[in-house]
Design a protein around this motif. Structure first.
Motif, PDB file in Angstrom:
ATOM      1  N   SER A 213       0.860  -1.174   0.000  1.00 52.64           N
ATOM      2  CA  SER A 213       0.000   0.000   0.000  1.00 52.64           C
ATOM      3  C   SER A 213       0.903   1.234   0.000  1.00 52.64           C
ATOM      4  O   SER A 213       2.115   1.136   0.242  1.00 52.64           O
ATOM      5  CB  SER A 213      -0.893   0.012   1.233  1.00 52.64           C
ATOM      6  N   ALA A 256      -8.142  -6.917   1.549  1.00 48.49           N
ATOM      7  CA  ALA A 256      -7.163  -5.850   1.375  1.00 48.49           C
ATOM      8  C   ALA A 256      -6.713  -5.754  -0.077  1.00 48.49           C
ATOM      9  O   ALA A 256      -6.554  -4.651  -0.625  1.00 48.49           O
ATOM     10  CB  ALA A 256      -5.964  -6.080   2.292  1.00 48.49           C
ATOM     11  N   ASP A 258      -8.481  -6.662  -2.652  1.00 49.69           N
ATOM     12  CA  ASP A 258      -9.626  -6.085  -3.363  1.00 49.69           C
ATOM     13  C   ASP A 258      -9.599  -4.563  -3.311  1.00 49.69           C
ATOM     14  O   ASP A 258      -9.840  -3.885  -4.322  1.00 49.69           O
ATOM     15  CB  ASP A 258     -10.936  -6.588  -2.760  1.00 49.69           C
ATOM     16  N   ARG A 259      -9.313  -4.020  -2.133  1.00 56.24           N
ATOM     17  CA  ARG A 259      -9.288  -2.557  -1.988  1.00 56.24           C
ATOM     18  C   ARG A 259      -8.168  -1.946  -2.831  1.00 56.24           C
ATOM     19  O   ARG A 259      -8.370  -0.916  -3.499  1.00 56.24           O
ATOM     20  CB  ARG A 259      -9.127  -2.181  -0.516  1.00 56.24           C
ATOM     21  N   ASP A 262      -9.222  -2.141  -6.527  1.00 56.78           N
ATOM     22  CA  ASP A 262     -10.235  -1.130  -6.861  1.00 56.78           C
ATOM     23  C   ASP A 262      -9.596   0.246  -7.040  1.00 56.78           C
ATOM     24  O   ASP A 262      -9.920   0.986  -7.977  1.00 56.78           O
ATOM     25  CB  ASP A 262     -11.300  -1.068  -5.765  1.00 56.78           C
ATOM     26  N   ASP A 263      -8.684   0.590  -6.137  1.00 56.24           N
ATOM     27  CA  ASP A 263      -8.005   1.886  -6.222  1.00 56.24           C
ATOM     28  C   ASP A 263      -7.158   1.966  -7.488  1.00 56.24           C
ATOM     29  O   ASP A 263      -7.143   2.990  -8.183  1.00 56.24           O
ATOM     30  CB  ASP A 263      -7.135   2.093  -4.986  1.00 56.24           C
TER      31      ASP A 263
END
Length: 288
Positions: A213, A256, A258-259, A262-263
């Motif tokens: 991230s 996590a 997936d997030r 998506d971003d």
């Protein structure tokens, strides 16, 4: 030439089996490139090479050959080698291709992995014919593909591979363990980014490190990994047609990832609507 890329291991650092990682997978890096018949190229030998090996034995009852291209020899990229079932069958031929690390030869590294102090059976005691070919950055050929290489920003000698069929067809690039951010000190030229973009120019499929991230990348600057947003920016800059995020962080569960996916897709939609962005998951097969 038509071929398929199948993901058998997508995780970085250490295997993470369990219900929270079941969808994207917990095995460490392994991607199989198959053009039918006896053409098989394997990218990295993390724990994902174990289920690949079992599948190969089921599909090929006779003798078979395989070429394993190692991006580098960090633990998560070679830990599956001793458990690759085709190595246990006489008549099979397995070729391991990759770079040395510093002054340590690739063959020495492979042999040390199964030293008696850490493993019960030496890899040379297995039944298949095993050859180790050490390479330096530069093009070579393997099983119907021209393979171009490029040094990445990661501790040690780490190579990206770009595969292009000799007979013509789509190209793919495997770029795992690569730091696109400003952290770290690496033995690469000042125009490294420009050279990387040229190396990847108009590639059909880009498999790229998307481990961290944004917050984690800042905390671990110099560890040799990238974020999904950084991978999207590189894909857009190089004109890639499809990006698959790879080498997932072991502490990231399916939700996590997936997030992050998506971003990354939102970023791509703002800058290159034609770019397809996915996250690698075990069992995913892409036909090129």
């Amino acid at each position: 030439m038509k071929y398929a890329a199948t993901f058998w291991g997508t995780r970085g650092s250490i295997p993470t089996p369990g219900p929270k990682t079941a969808r994207f997978g917990g095995n460490t890096p392994c991607v199989a490139i198959s053009a039918g018949g006896d053409r098989l190229v394997i990218l990295d030998a993390g724990s994902g090479i174990r289920p690949l090996g079992r599948s190969l034995l089921d599909a090929h009852p006779g003798a078979m050959t395989a070429a394993i291209l190692l991006s580098h020899t960090h633990w998560d990229h070679i830990q599956g080698l001793p458990f690759f079932a085709p190595l246990n069958r006489k008549g099979n031929s397995v070729r391991i291709i990759g770079p040395r690390q510093g002054d340590v030869a690739l063959e020495t590294i492979i042999d040390r992995q199964t030293d008696a102090t850490v493993f019960p059976i030496p890899i040379r005691a297995l039944a298949a014919e095993l050859t180790v070919t050490e390479i330096t950055p530069g093009p070579f050929e393997v099983d119907g593909f021209r393979v171009d290489t490029f040094r990445l920003r990661h501790p040690g000698m780490t190579l990206a591979y770009r595969l292009t069929p000799h007979e013509g067809g789509a190209s793919m690039a495997y770029v795992t363990d690569n730091e696109l951010g400003p952290g770290g000190s690496y033995d690469v030229p000042a125009d490294w980014r420009r050279q990387l973009v040229r190396f990847l120019g108009d590639v059909d499929l880009l498999v790229h490190d998307g481990m961290y991230s944004d917050t984690l990348a800042e905390a671990r600057a110099g560890w040799g990994h990238s974020t999904p947003r950084q991978a999207v920016e590189l894909a857009v800059e190089s004109g890639a047609r499809q990006l698959v995020l790879f080498h997932h962080e072991p502490d990231h569960d399916d939700a996590a990832i997936d997030r992050l996916l998506d971003d990354a897709r939102e970023v791509a939609a703002r800058s290159a609507r034609a770019l397809r962005v996915d996250a690698a998951m075990e069992g995913l097969q892409l036909n090129l």
